[in-house]
Design an enzyme around this catalytic site. Structure first.
Site, PDB file in Angstrom:
ATOM      1  N   GLY A   1       0.795  -1.222  -0.116  1.00  0.00           N
ATOM      2  CA  GLY A   1       0.008  -0.127  -0.304  1.00  0.00           C
ATOM      3  C   GLY A   1       0.677   1.266  -0.116  1.00  0.00           C
TER       4      GLY A   1
ATOM      5  N   ASN B   1      -4.447   3.645 -12.949  1.00  0.00           N
ATOM      6  CA  ASN B   1      -3.667   2.720 -12.388  1.00  0.00           C
ATOM      7  C   ASN B   1      -2.103   3.029 -12.585  1.00  0.00           C
ATOM      8  OD1 ASN B   1      -2.595   0.107 -11.288  1.00  0.00           O
ATOM      9  ND2 ASN B   1      -2.314  -0.357 -13.207  1.00  0.00           N
TER      10      ASN B   1
ATOM     11  N   ASN C   1       1.832   3.173  -2.804  1.00  0.00           N
ATOM     12  CA  ASN C   1       1.204   4.278  -3.265  1.00  0.00           C
ATOM     13  C   ASN C   1       0.000   4.708  -2.579  1.00  0.00           C
ATOM     14  OD1 ASN C   1       2.600   4.768  -5.916  1.00  0.00           O
ATOM     15  ND2 ASN C   1       2.552   2.364  -5.952  1.00  0.00           N
TER      16      ASN C   1
ATOM     17  N   HIS D   1       1.877   1.530 -12.926  1.00  0.00           N
ATOM     18  CA  HIS D   1       2.699   0.458 -13.292  1.00  0.00           C
ATOM     19  C   HIS D   1       4.054   0.553 -13.221  1.00  0.00           C
ATOM     20  CE1 HIS D   1       2.952  -3.691 -15.374  1.00  0.00           C
ATOM     21  NE2 HIS D   1       3.981  -2.807 -16.001  1.00  0.00           N
TER      22      HIS D   1
HETATM   23  C1  GRF Z   1       3.853  -0.753  -7.353  1.00  0.00           C
HETATM   24  O1  GRF Z   1       5.068  -1.169  -7.839  1.00  0.00           O
HETATM   25  C2  GRF Z   1       2.742  -0.392  -8.527  1.00  0.00           C
HETATM   26  O2  GRF Z   1       3.670  -0.043  -9.459  1.00  0.00           O
HETATM   27  C3  GRF Z   1       2.465  -2.006  -8.912  1.00  0.00           C
HETATM   28  O3  GRF Z   1       2.359  -2.681  -7.648  1.00  0.00           O
HETATM   29  C4  GRF Z   1       2.888  -2.080  -6.899  1.00  0.00           C
HETATM   30  C5  GRF Z   1       2.341  -1.695  -5.625  1.00  0.00           C
HETATM   31  O4  GRF Z   1       2.934  -1.240  -4.548  1.00  0.00           O
HETATM   32  N1  GRF Z   1       0.959  -1.712  -9.616  1.00  0.00           N
HETATM   33  P1  GRF Z   1       2.254  -0.462  -3.375  1.00  0.00           P
HETATM   34  O5  GRF Z   1       1.271  -1.666  -2.478  1.00  0.00           O
HETATM   35  O6  GRF Z   1       1.737   0.704  -3.604  1.00  0.00           O
HETATM   36  O7  GRF Z   1       3.431  -0.430  -2.218  1.00  0.00           O
END
Ligand code: GRF
Length: 234
Positions: A15, A110, A17, A112
């Site tokens: 989590g 999203n 992000n 990525h």
């Molecule tokens: C991130 O690297 C994002 O780009 C990908 O999944 C990962 C999630 O990381 N979609 P977090 O759970 O937000 O730390």
């Protein structure tokens, strides 16, 4: 005055992000509110963090539903009832189904960890980039469109060089720093009504020319007026 954007965050794991978005809200860089954090794993560290913070959370574990579609319908309903305007997928580890697209068409984003379209459709894009031998990789915030995994119009990208001694972990960590920078920024652009989708292109309007309203924050474009190209690496 545009009302504060109501965000739905979809997470599955750590989590970070989500945390970067919440912090951006707290420091006033992002004008939005968290309407609901949706999670599909009860043991996700991000879910515990969100609960501790007192954020509204809802858990939708696959085993509690007869099908993936039923699970997605429940998530869509939950977000709609919470008044979610923009769905931000932040490390959600499953493909979403029509049930969510139908309710939130054009309102799903999203992040990525690659420069799309390279290394799309995988949960280990950083390892794949390293293995492939690219010299530059990065991350991408994009709209999510039905039927095109990681293939929707691109909002912001940030480039990250691959260093000689990089391991998957060191590379992923540097990419993550950029993710935490560009994701809140992309959501803020959406909140300001500054994104216009023209086919595959997302055109970002200048701040003073923004015309967003609470009801329709993304315009789908005809013509152009005082626009700048989407920047690479804000
Ligand atoms: C991130 O690297 C994002 O780009 C990908 O999944 C990962 C999630 O990381 N979609 P977090 O759970 O937000 O730390």
């Amino acid at each position: 005055m545009v009302a504060e954007l109501r965000l739905g965050l979809m997470i599955s794991g750590r989590g970070s992000n989500m945390m970067s978005i919440v912090r951006a809200i707290e420091v006033g860089e992002l004008r939005a509110g968290i309407a609901l954090v949706v999670c599909n794993h009860g043991d996700a560290p991000g879910l515990a963090w969100a609960r501790e913070r007192g954020l509204p959370v809802a858990l939708f574990e696959r085993r509690d539903y007869p099908s993936r579609e039923a699970q997605n319908a429940a998530m869509a309903r939950g977000m709609a009832e919470a008044g979610v305007e923009l769905v931000a997928m932040a490390g959600f580890d499953r493909l979403i189904t029509r049930e969510i697209f139908q309710r939130f068409e054009g309102r799903i984003v999203n992040i990525h960890p690659s420069l799309l379209p390279a290394f799309c459709g995988t949960l280990h894009a950083q390892a794949d980039a390293l293995k492939y031998g690219v010299k530059i990789t990065g991350c991408t915030v994009h709209f999510v469109t039905e039927g095109a995994v990681d293939g929707g119009p691109i909002i912001i990208q940030a480039a990250v060089p691959v260093l000689k001694d990089d391991s998957v972990e060191t590379l992923a960590a540097r990419i993550l720093e950029q993710e935490h920078r560009i994701y809140p920024r992309a959501v803020q652009l959406y909140a300001e009504g500054r994104l216009r989708v023209e086919g595959r292109r997302v055109v970002i309007s200048e701040a003073e020319k923004a015309v967003g309203t609470g009801a329709d924050r993304v315009s789908r474009g005809e013509g152009r007026s005082g626009l700048q190209s989407p920047a690479t690496g804000f």
